[in-house]
Design an enzyme around this catalytic site. Structure first.
Site, mmCIF file in Angstrom:
data_model
loop_
_atom_site.group_PDB
_atom_site.id
_atom_site.type_symbol
_atom_site.label_atom_id
_atom_site.label_comp_id
_atom_site.label_asym_id
_atom_site.label_seq_id
_atom_site.Cartn_x
_atom_site.Cartn_y
_atom_site.Cartn_z
ATOM 1 N N GLY A 16 118.120 -7.321 115.135
ATOM 2 C CA GLY A 16 118.300 -8.526 115.951
ATOM 3 C C GLY A 16 118.493 -9.759 115.104
ATOM 4 O O GLY A 16 117.669 -10.051 114.226
ATOM 5 N N GLY A 20 114.198 -15.170 115.816
ATOM 6 C CA GLY A 20 113.168 -14.511 115.019
ATOM 7 C C GLY A 20 113.730 -13.772 113.822
ATOM 8 O O GLY A 20 113.301 -13.980 112.682
ATOM 9 N N VAL A 84 120.352 -0.281 118.256
ATOM 10 C CA VAL A 84 119.298 0.687 117.939
ATOM 11 C C VAL A 84 118.853 1.366 119.219
ATOM 12 O O VAL A 84 118.505 0.698 120.191
ATOM 13 C CB VAL A 84 118.097 -0.024 117.286
ATOM 14 C CG1 VAL A 84 116.952 0.953 117.081
ATOM 15 C CG2 VAL A 84 118.536 -0.641 115.961
ATOM 16 N N GLU A 175 118.206 -27.038 133.946
ATOM 17 C CA GLU A 175 119.287 -27.633 133.155
ATOM 18 C C GLU A 175 120.649 -27.291 133.747
ATOM 19 O O GLU A 175 121.548 -28.135 133.828
ATOM 20 C CB GLU A 175 119.165 -27.196 131.692
ATOM 21 C CG GLU A 175 117.939 -27.830 131.028
ATOM 22 C CD GLU A 175 117.679 -27.369 129.604
ATOM 23 O OE1 GLU A 175 118.143 -26.278 129.235
ATOM 24 O OE2 GLU A 175 116.995 -28.115 128.872
ATOM 25 N N ASP A 305 110.546 -12.685 121.799
ATOM 26 C CA ASP A 305 110.476 -12.334 123.225
ATOM 27 C C ASP A 305 110.072 -10.883 123.473
ATOM 28 O O ASP A 305 109.581 -10.567 124.556
ATOM 29 C CB ASP A 305 111.838 -12.560 123.901
ATOM 30 C CG ASP A 305 112.148 -14.029 124.148
ATOM 31 O OD1 ASP A 305 113.131 -14.310 124.854
ATOM 32 O OD2 ASP A 305 111.410 -14.904 123.629
ATOM 33 N N ALA A 322 111.882 -20.248 121.786
ATOM 34 C CA ALA A 322 112.456 -20.143 120.442
ATOM 35 C C ALA A 322 111.423 -20.408 119.347
ATOM 36 O O ALA A 322 111.384 -19.701 118.342
ATOM 37 C CB ALA A 322 113.635 -21.102 120.299
#
Lengths: 437, 437
Positions: A16, A20, A84, A175, A305, A322
């Site tokens: 990923g 992170g 994966v 938003e 997450d 985040a």
């Protein structure tokens, strides 16, 4: 089996390239390790600005950053496009779309995907917005619906194409609702002289009694005021029952005819096979200890997450934001080096720097610890934070130019339908070219 | 039948929002007419910079401009997304995907599409590049092929993924070949430490004996020198026989193993049904008189790439370049008003302002009437002309920023694979997200 050259350095495989994963890789620069990052995309997505891509006020590529380019200077870094499917922890390998890969340390940083809570119709007909292709599909749908509305002579036929229902009043929903409202209020009639802004309805839905549940009551109230002024209708304490592409129904019996339902009502972690079910927490997250290691695995980490660090202080884990992913990534990167050197590890402690959400063109709400404020100044903070969180100078400059343009005349943007969106597949407009021959 | 409000003004229907159609609409601003523009896309594409989108050095949306936004201030202008299938000239209507539309004057400005000269395999397997979706598909293919090459351990298996064959050495092919070569020479090894630039082969093919056939011998020779220096191999006097996705074969028996064939070897006009075959000239263009009217039709015009104005001075019509379309559009716009007012029309005379082509980062060739020059200064002219020909200040600024960034460090750009490209369809990476669940 894919592996790097025989090297005395341990191989750290990072699954990923989001907030992170990026941080883990950065921490490992110039350290005595090899790093292999896998991602299904060859770019990192700055998710907080996806809603602007959906409205066409930002180009899609300005919030994406090539992973190869980002780490081009890092000598111990390799990248592969791959997904994966399974972790074989007894063998220390993962099964991927490019073969089986052996690791010394594995970091699962796969993030989250949209949670439709098991409702298959909603999953098929509603629009998620957690990736660039999804934001683009949403943009194409919005502007295609406006083009359809233009062709309808009868008001009842036109209304569903001009009605937007956003489910989930967290920062994403708020938003996006604000942005659609501003488009309606200031741009719609210029671009579409055939349409009237009063015909466009925007609903923001949540089963909670207030918007921005994770933020303070003060932030909620201010946001609700701003949304009202922009002309967004709030449907709170409302639970969605179903959506068939034409009508969305609620558990209280209410229904709305709409061709556009946008779903940001929940997320769930993206977990490969091979992780035992007893380690999976609510929201499909992997349970970890306080150095982000998957319980029972001494060389597999999970961050962001997809992770749930359950401790006495954090009985539900951490919010899926985040900053958590970034800080966990930094922590894991450092701790991997400690482990390799036989040193003591450092427990993860989340430093909550606060929350921000923007509503419309120049309003935002900010909870920064004890300080809570709203309005134009909060918006300036929001601009500043998001601009400097972007990866890469070029992206910052491009986004900044777009924002200046949009601020000056509301009318920035690329409200372009590049490919026609149809549910199930994205129809390539190249197919439409061949029709002419 | 779709029509505007009953109005005493004649309705001018413009089919196509390219260089030509745009100019017709602009000329008719504030004139006593109604204008309806139809296009299959809701944006105008600045085709000369498509090759930069294909290489990822420009975002796709920076060379596209929303037609609705562009004409937002023009009161007599309406736009619809539609494709035209047939002209019913006896009725003065056109059949379209949004119904039958009546016109008082019709302007066919549909442009051209890629000409595969009847070779069906080439049409299926080779990549055209005449629209943004096509340029994006090409970009995805190029970078997917590099990712595939990275996974191949055996040189023979890797080579086809690193071999690029560009067929057609006009400005498009030359500019694209130069851009791929620069990517190979300056960026490849940074992004892909697993690959060597010497393994990447770039061929530029043409059946003519020199590149840039429409330009001067001087321009050809200089371009060939620049291309050689960049490491592009020229295959001239070479005619393609076939391509099956793996090997491209030539009529002289030569063949090259390649996964990437890019076809810019010819164009043909895009003509709706209803135009008699005796009016169709070589290259699938509609024959017009010297005020761009389709022969035999007093209220139907054809301009740009789809038109062939055959006169004693122009026995083969005009070149399929932007300046021709632009000038014809201006001429038709003015003449329509003359016709409506019963005034004399003005014959079209093409003012050839010259040709430019760029090769690589800072070289170009320029034929400006009697003056022919090459090198860095020609490149500055190229930059200037293209930047100011773009529609819209925001696009100009964004493209300029990108170019500055690319010039300073070669390493600008968004080499992003947003959606995985597979021949036949574009697979939506949203499908790939669901695999994780």
């Amino acid at each position: 089996m894919e592996s790097t050259d025989k090297s005395k350095f341990p191989l750290i495989v990072i699954v990923g390239g989001g907030f992170g994963g990026l941080q883990v890789a950065k921490q490992l620069e110039d350290k005595p390790v090899e790093v292999l990052m896998l991602d299904k995309h060859n770019y990192h997505t700055f998710q907080p600005l996806l809603y602007q891509v959906a409205l066409g006020s930002l180009e899609s590529e300005s919030i994406a950053f090539s992973l190869r380019k980002n780490f081009g200077g890092q000598k111990n870094f390799r990248f592969r496009i791959a997904e994966v499917s399974k972790v074989n922890h007894e063998k220390n390998t993962i099964d991927t779309t490019i073969g089986e890969i052996a690791y010394d340390y594995l970091v699962i940083a796969t993030g989250s995907t949209t949670n439709f809570f098991g409702n298959k119709d909603v999953e098929h007909y509603a629009m998620p917005m957690k990736s660039i292709p999804e934001a683009l599909n949403l943009r194409y749908l919005i502007f295609q619906n406006l083009e359809e509305a233009v062709l309808k002579k009868v008001k009842e036929e036109r209304e569903p194409y001009l009605t937007f229902v956003l489910v989930g009043a967290g920062p994403t929903g708020v938003e996006l609702a604000g942005a659609i409202a501003e488009f309606r209020n200031f741009v719609l009639e210029k671009d579409y002289p055939e349409l009237k802004k009063d015909d466009v309805k925007i609903y923001l839905v949540d089963f909670l009694p207030r918007v921005l549940g994770p933020m303070s009551e003060q932030a909620s109230k201010a946001s609700q005021d701003y949304l009202h002024k922009l002309g967004v209708e709030l449907l709170l304490n409302a639970k969605v029952q179903g959506y068939d592409g034409h009508t969305i129904t609620f558990e209280d019996g209410k229904s709305i005819k709409t061709k556009s339902v946008i779903w940001s009502a929940g997320v769930m972690g993206v977990i490969p096979h091979g992780i035992s079910k007893d380690l999976v927490e609510r929201g499909n997250r992997i349970r970890t200890d306080n150095i982000c290691r998957v319980i029972g695995f001494d060389n597999v980490f999970a961050i962001g997450d997809v992770a749930a660090m359950i401790t006495d202080d954090t009985p539900k884990g951490h919010p899926g934001v985040a900053q958590v992913a970034i800080q966990m990534g930094q922590n894991v990167g450092k701790n991997i080096v400690h482990l390799i050197k036989g040193e003591a590890t450092v427990p993860f402690v989340y430093n909550d720097k606060g929350s921000l959400a923007t509503i419309g063109r120049n309003k935002a709400v900010a909870d920064l610890g004890k300080i809570k404020f709203q309005g134009f100044f909060a918006w300036l903070i929001w601009i500043f934070v998001h601009l400097f969180s972007l990866v890469g100078t070029r992206n910052r400059v491009i986004v900044f130019i777009n924002w200046i343009g949009n601020y000056i005349n509301y009318n920035g943007g690329s409200r372009l339908i590049i490919r026609r969106f149809t549910r199930g597949t994205v129809k390539n407009t190249t197919e439409e070219v061949t029709k002419y021959k």
